[in-house]
Write a protein that holds these residues in place. Structure first.
Motif, PDB file in Angstrom:
ATOM      1  N   GLN A  64      -3.600  31.143 -21.104  1.00  0.00           N
ATOM      2  CA  GLN A  64      -4.791  30.326 -21.341  1.00  0.00           C
ATOM      3  C   GLN A  64      -5.684  30.992 -22.390  1.00  0.00           C
ATOM      4  O   GLN A  64      -6.241  30.331 -23.268  1.00  0.00           O
ATOM      5  CB  GLN A  64      -5.543  30.161 -20.014  1.00  0.00           C
ATOM      6  CG  GLN A  64      -6.603  29.078 -20.018  1.00  0.00           C
ATOM      7  CD  GLN A  64      -7.387  29.054 -18.712  1.00  0.00           C
ATOM      8  OE1 GLN A  64      -6.918  29.534 -17.683  1.00  0.00           O
ATOM      9  NE2 GLN A  64      -8.589  28.503 -18.762  1.00  0.00           N
ATOM     10  N   LEU A  66      -4.105  30.404 -25.847  1.00  0.00           N
ATOM     11  CA  LEU A  66      -4.019  29.018 -26.324  1.00  0.00           C
ATOM     12  C   LEU A  66      -5.372  28.313 -26.347  1.00  0.00           C
ATOM     13  O   LEU A  66      -5.609  27.459 -27.202  1.00  0.00           O
ATOM     14  CB  LEU A  66      -3.031  28.220 -25.467  1.00  0.00           C
ATOM     15  CG  LEU A  66      -1.585  28.725 -25.509  1.00  0.00           C
ATOM     16  CD1 LEU A  66      -0.687  27.834 -24.674  1.00  0.00           C
ATOM     17  CD2 LEU A  66      -1.060  28.806 -26.947  1.00  0.00           C
ATOM     18  N   SER A  67      -6.246  28.627 -25.400  1.00  0.00           N
ATOM     19  CA  SER A  67      -7.592  28.029 -25.451  1.00  0.00           C
ATOM     20  C   SER A  67      -8.613  29.078 -25.042  1.00  0.00           C
ATOM     21  O   SER A  67      -9.137  29.052 -23.933  1.00  0.00           O
ATOM     22  CB  SER A  67      -7.696  26.779 -24.580  1.00  0.00           C
ATOM     23  OG  SER A  67      -7.179  27.032 -23.299  1.00  0.00           O
ATOM     24  N   PRO A  68      -8.876  30.016 -25.961  1.00  0.00           N
ATOM     25  CA  PRO A  68      -9.721  31.176 -25.654  1.00  0.00           C
ATOM     26  C   PRO A  68     -11.116  30.788 -25.180  1.00  0.00           C
ATOM     27  O   PRO A  68     -11.690  31.475 -24.327  1.00  0.00           O
ATOM     28  CB  PRO A  68      -9.789  31.951 -26.963  1.00  0.00           C
ATOM     29  CG  PRO A  68      -9.076  31.158 -27.982  1.00  0.00           C
ATOM     30  CD  PRO A  68      -8.386  30.013 -27.337  1.00  0.00           C
ATOM     31  N   ASN A  69     -11.661  29.692 -25.686  1.00  0.00           N
ATOM     32  CA  ASN A  69     -13.037  29.356 -25.325  1.00  0.00           C
ATOM     33  C   ASN A  69     -13.179  28.874 -23.891  1.00  0.00           C
ATOM     34  O   ASN A  69     -14.287  28.698 -23.409  1.00  0.00           O
ATOM     35  CB  ASN A  69     -13.591  28.302 -26.287  1.00  0.00           C
ATOM     36  CG  ASN A  69     -13.874  28.932 -27.647  1.00  0.00           C
ATOM     37  OD1 ASN A  69     -13.986  30.160 -27.747  1.00  0.00           O
ATOM     38  ND2 ASN A  69     -13.954  28.106 -28.676  1.00  0.00           N
ATOM     39  N   SER A  70     -12.031  28.650 -23.219  1.00  0.00           N
ATOM     40  CA  SER A  70     -12.131  28.183 -21.838  1.00  0.00           C
ATOM     41  C   SER A  70     -12.302  29.337 -20.865  1.00  0.00           C
ATOM     42  O   SER A  70     -12.586  29.120 -19.699  1.00  0.00           O
ATOM     43  CB  SER A  70     -10.893  27.365 -21.470  1.00  0.00           C
ATOM     44  OG  SER A  70      -9.747  28.198 -21.444  1.00  0.00           O
ATOM     45  N   PRO A  89     -10.048  32.324 -32.444  1.00  0.00           N
ATOM     46  CA  PRO A  89      -9.464  31.007 -32.706  1.00  0.00           C
ATOM     47  C   PRO A  89      -8.332  30.728 -31.720  1.00  0.00           C
ATOM     48  O   PRO A  89      -7.775  31.655 -31.142  1.00  0.00           O
ATOM     49  CB  PRO A  89      -8.905  31.148 -34.119  1.00  0.00           C
ATOM     50  CG  PRO A  89      -8.563  32.599 -34.237  1.00  0.00           C
ATOM     51  CD  PRO A  89      -9.547  33.350 -33.380  1.00  0.00           C
ATOM     52  N   THR A  90      -8.014  29.458 -31.554  1.00  0.00           N
ATOM     53  CA  THR A  90      -6.885  29.130 -30.683  1.00  0.00           C
ATOM     54  C   THR A  90      -5.570  29.402 -31.406  1.00  0.00           C
ATOM     55  O   THR A  90      -5.480  29.263 -32.618  1.00  0.00           O
ATOM     56  CB  THR A  90      -6.933  27.658 -30.238  1.00  0.00           C
ATOM     57  OG1 THR A  90      -5.707  27.373 -29.567  1.00  0.00           O
ATOM     58  CG2 THR A  90      -7.060  26.726 -31.414  1.00  0.00           C
ATOM     59  N   TYR A  91      -4.557  29.820 -30.643  1.00  0.00           N
ATOM     60  CA  TYR A  91      -3.235  30.026 -31.234  1.00  0.00           C
ATOM     61  C   TYR A  91      -2.269  28.913 -30.825  1.00  0.00           C
ATOM     62  O   TYR A  91      -1.062  29.053 -30.924  1.00  0.00           O
ATOM     63  CB  TYR A  91      -2.702  31.414 -30.854  1.00  0.00           C
ATOM     64  CG  TYR A  91      -3.411  32.485 -31.651  1.00  0.00           C
ATOM     65  CD1 TYR A  91      -2.853  32.957 -32.847  1.00  0.00           C
ATOM     66  CD2 TYR A  91      -4.655  32.958 -31.259  1.00  0.00           C
ATOM     67  CE1 TYR A  91      -3.532  33.893 -33.607  1.00  0.00           C
ATOM     68  CE2 TYR A  91      -5.333  33.892 -32.012  1.00  0.00           C
ATOM     69  CZ  TYR A  91      -4.765  34.366 -33.190  1.00  0.00           C
ATOM     70  OH  TYR A  91      -5.430  35.283 -33.950  1.00  0.00           O
ATOM     71  N   LYS A  92      -2.867  27.821 -30.348  1.00  0.00           N
ATOM     72  CA  LYS A  92      -2.061  26.666 -29.955  1.00  0.00           C
ATOM     73  C   LYS A  92      -1.303  26.151 -31.174  1.00  0.00           C
ATOM     74  O   LYS A  92      -1.872  26.010 -32.245  1.00  0.00           O
ATOM     75  CB  LYS A  92      -2.998  25.566 -29.441  1.00  0.00           C
ATOM     76  CG  LYS A  92      -2.358  24.614 -28.469  1.00  0.00           C
ATOM     77  CD  LYS A  92      -3.401  23.622 -27.954  1.00  0.00           C
ATOM     78  CE  LYS A  92      -3.035  23.113 -26.589  1.00  0.00           C
ATOM     79  NZ  LYS A  92      -4.169  22.534 -25.886  1.00  0.00           N
TER      80      LYS A  92
END
Lengths: 331, 546
Positions: free
Chosen positions: A280, A283-287, A298-301
């Motif tokens: 998590q 892929l969605s670091p800000n969560s 930044p996201t690595y998604k």
């Protein structure tokens, strides 16, 4: 003659009916014991109720068209008995089954970690030493194995009947199961959650090998880098180390020794760092923001596939605090 | 042209005005608000649905005779089991007993002239028909391949089948359930005849009341679930698919929050029917009336908090698993209480074995098996192995077919003389009941073994070591199919050629048996006043209290 023939065929057919799956893991014996206990309880109550019903059916059959029954009233003793006795049996079953389940859910610390990706309609298997397999899983007998799984598309389910283990394989998160094979042999691997057109062909084999044979099998394949090595290269290539400085004075938190630690999040919630949380965070670091760190990652998604993600996580898990320090000083 | 009152009672059904001959023509049926006619409207539609779902099952079983699939491609097989499940659960089993026998009997049993909202009752039928049509369209326009469980993200993102039509069908049919449940609750509360107190009600009414509670409280959740599924599939709003930011397990929580109670929507009415049949054919008062009555309510309440037992292997937390396991064991107790009380009711009875009683005894046997095998699945450690295999398939068919369908057929046979005014050939009916019982066990018992061996459900092809058991199961299915067709033939035959039944051919107690067969449109010439409890059968001896 024809009758004899068909009688013989029936015998052959009866002999061909298997009644028990192979039992080939440290878990399967306990599950089978509980299964037999439950079968015993089922037989006992079925026979009890059927016998009583048959006895009443014959004994109290209507003998003349205008025969009346002998009425009886509610008997509190009987009502309480058949409420309390089944309740007690249920309590015993619940405790037995739950205890076994909790024990079966905890992988031993020394387990080898194998990574599995399910996709329509195949199993992709990645060994920590590097080898990859499709729809085949080679494991040594007598050693605990932890399987960490995710799906690239829909929900699948990783099921090895001979080991009595099963767990759903979900997109977007990790689930895991573990087993320790006890018998050398070849066993079915099934997908047990309906996943589309070729669900019934999403099957494979588990090969349980003697340790020496397993070592030979590992060595026989193409030389590949281990998952940790590949993850380490990804870590460098993606520039993770620019912020995640090992000593902890970077723009991001240090990742050394992070696996298994409890972290207090900005929301106040405390979470144990496991594979799913790492996933998590990438892929969605800000969560999952941490106090004292700005939300700048930044996201690595979309920048890596499930395989690479698993390698990166394998690398992060390998980072013990002192190890990182050593690597740093060597450079 | 005799009009003498004395003649009226002995006259054949045709010459007396009843709900069937009160008016003629298709309009008189399609615009009827008579609960008895609405029962027959439902009966026609669900019988049609049953044979569609049954045909799909027969094709599946044929395919599984060969390990490589004897008949169809895997993708076609997937559509067959999806259609079978969707039709049988949502468009046959859920409405089966409530919409037919419930509609017919609730006003008759409580001494009312109709349900509380007769027009709403007709609307329920139309809503149900529209829902069924959507499901049928889904079948005819290429099929659905999601299974009746519609698990995401397969159903919302990956399936190429006609998911929207099927989900819309389920969504619409749900409103029929809600309206019917509402109607029944109000009817049972407000329309009881003078003297018909709660504890004088037949247990069928208690069961229908408990079922109606689930209809009203549970069905909105499946409607919401299907709505969200449609939202994601059509507009790509991320609710369930992690690729869109959704949670794939959220769907399963919502789905089973309805669909587990729905299992009790299917079985509770059956339990009500069996209480009526056992008492009538043993001429006994029910043993433990209040225990049987309150166990229905207990089942309805507990059924809402056990849904997590469908999700033990999804990766839900161990603690959630423990709680749901304990609650699932809890729901076994009221079911056990019912079985023991039915058995005790037979004690010192005057038991006869007409077809409805054979179905009732078959129900007790098969429901007992189905209930006990449920313990394997409430037990966490064994559920891990058995979940998702044929063991599950066998278990829920023992409950839903061995239980619910046996009770439905028993009920239809018991009240058919009341509904049609005619008797059917009892020998054929007993024969059919035996054929169903034998065929059922041969079909589903081998599946317990298959499941323990590890054969997953929903497999179009399978490893060859499972073949012998699969062939046995398929052989049983063909016998079962014959067992279901025989009653269809003689019941239709009896409507025209059966001898008149008279008001009470079984000598049973209950208000529905004091009015002529078929009943007049207004049910009772005069609303009866009730002075005794249910099942007040005479006693051969002075009663002993104990």
């Amino acid at each position: 003659m024809g009758l004899l023939q068909s009688g013989w065929n029936l015998q052959v057919a009866a002999a061909m009916i298997p009644l028990q799956p192979p039992s080939a893991s440290t878990i399967s014996g306990g599950v089978d014991q509980l299964y037999y206990l439950l079968t015993g309880i089922t037989l006992f109550f079925s026979v009890l109720i059927f016998s009583i019903i048959f006895y009443f059916m014959v004994k109290y059959r209507r003998r003349s068209p205008d025969e009346a029954a002998e009425q009886s009233h509610t008997n509190m003793f009987l009502e309480l008995s058949w409420t309390i006795i089944p309740s007690l049996i249920c309590v015993v079953l619940f405790v037995w089954a739950s205890d076994l389940y909790v024990r079966n859910s905890r992988p031993p610390a020394a387990s080898t970690e194998i990574f599995v990706i399910g996709k329509q309609w195949m199993w992709h298997i990645q060994h920590p030493e590097g080898p990859r397999e499709i729809n085949e899983l080679h494991v040594p007998v007598g050693a605990p194995v932890k399987i960490t799984m995710t799906s690239q598309d829909v929900i699948h389910d990783f099921y090895i009947p001979a080991f009595r283990v099963k767990k759903d394989v979900l997109p977007g998160r990790y689930t895991s199961l573990w087993f320790q094979p006890t018998q050398i042999g070849t066993y079915h691997l099934f997908c047990a959650q309906y996943c589309g057109a070729d669900h019934s062909q999403m099957i494979g084999w588990v090969y349980v090998m003697a340790p020496a044979d397993y070592a030979a099998w590992l060595a026989s394949g193409e030389k590949t880098q281990s998952m940790v090595e590949q993850g380490s290269q990804l870590f460098t290539r993606l520039g993770c180390a620019t912020c995640h400085v090992a000593e902890g004075n970077g723009r991001g938190p240090s990742l050394a020794g992070l696996y298994g630690k409890s972290e207090k999040l900005l929301t106040g919630e405390t979470r144990v760092v496991d594979e799913s949380l790492m996933r998590q965070a990438i892929l969605s670091p800000n969560s999952i923001l941490l106090p004292n760190y700005a939300p700048i990652m930044p996201t690595y998604k979309g920048q890596m596939d499930e395989e690479q993600l698993s390698e990166l996580i394998a690398y992060l898990k390998s980072l013990a605090p002192q190890q990182v320090a050593q690597e740093r000083t060597q450079k | 042209m005799s009009t003498a009152v004395a003649d009226l009672h002995d006259a054949p059904a045709e010459s007396r005005v009843n709900y069937l001959n009160a008016s003629y023509g298709i309009r008189s049926w399609l615009l009827t608000t008579d609960h008895k006619r609405i029962c027959l409207l439902y009966l026609a539609v669900i019988t049609f649905n049953f044979f569609i779902g049954g045909t799909a099952a027969v094709l599946m079983r044929l395919n599984l005779i060969e390990p490589t699939g004897a008949l169809v491609e895997p993708s076609t097989y997937n559509k067959l089991f999806s259609i079978h499940g969707i039709i049988m659960v949502f468009f046959f089993l859920v409405p089966s007993i409530p919409a037919t026998l419930g509609n017919f009997l609730i006003p008759l049993m409580i001494g009312a002239r109709d349900v509380a909202f007769p027009k709403l009752n007709l609307l329920s039928w139309y809503v149900f028909v529209v829902g069924s049509l959507f499901a049928l369209v889904a079948v005819l326009s290429g099929g659905v391949d999601t299974g009746w469980t519609f698990y995401t993200p397969y159903s919302s993102t990956y399936s190429h089948g006609n998911v929207i039509a099927a989900a819309l069908g389920v969504f619409i049919a749900g409103f029929s359930s809600i309206l019917t449940g509402l109607n029944f609750i109000v009817t049972i509360h407000k329309m009881r005849a003078p003297g018909m107190t709660w504890f004088r009600l037949p247990l069928f009414i208690w069961a229908m009341y408990a079922t109606s509670l689930i209809f009203v409280l549970g069905t909105p959740v499946i409607a919401i679930t299907m709505f969200l599924l449609g939202l994601e599939r059509i507009f790509h709003v991320g609710v369930f698919d992690p690729a869109l930011g959704g949670d794939p397990l959220l769907f399963q929580h919502l789905f089973w929050f309805y669909s587990h109670p729905a299992v009790y929507i299917m079985i509770l009415p059956g339990m009500g029917v069996v209480s009526e049949l056992i008492t009538a054919f043993s001429r006994k008062r029910i043993f433990g009336y209040s225990f049987v009555a309150f166990s229905s309510l207990a089942i309805a309440v507990i059924s809402f908090i056990v849904w997590g037992h469908h999700m033990f292997v999804t990766g839900q937390s161990i603690y959630a698993g423990l709680v749901f396991s304990a609650l699932s064991f809890l729901v076994a107790i009221p079911s056990a209480i019912k079985v023991f009380n039915w058995t005790a009711t037979l004690y010192k009875g005057s038991i006869s074995y007409e077809a409805p009683m054979l179905y009732a005894l078959g129900f007790i046997g098969l429901f007992t098996m189905g209930g006990l095998t449920g313990l394997f699945l409430a037990s966490l450690a064994t559920d891990v192995h058995l979940n998702g295999t044929y063991f599950i398939v066998a278990h829920f068919h023992y409950i839903m077919v061995g239980g619910a369908v046996m009770a439905y057929l028993g009920g239809i046979h018991f009240w058919w003389p009341k509904i049609s005014g005619r008797l059917y050939p009892d020998l054929w009916a007993r024969f059919a009941a035996l054929v169903v019982f034998v065929g059922f066990n041969l079909t589903f018992f081998p599946q317990f073994v298959l499941g323990y061996l590890g054969m997953p459900r929903r497999y179009a092809v399978y490893p060859s070591e499972f073949q012998v058991l699969n062939v046995m199961s398929s052989a049983g299915a063909s016998i079962l199919g014959v067992g279901y067709i025989i009653p269809l033939i003689y019941l239709i035959w009896s409507m025209r050629y059966g001898p008149p039944a008279g008001p009470n051919p079984w000598g049973a107690k209950g208000l529905e048996w004091i009015t002529p067969s078929p009943p007049p449109t207004e049910n009772f010439e005069e609303i009866p006043t009730v002075t005794e409890g249910a099942y007040n059968y005479p006693s051969s001896k002075a009663e002993h209290h104990g």
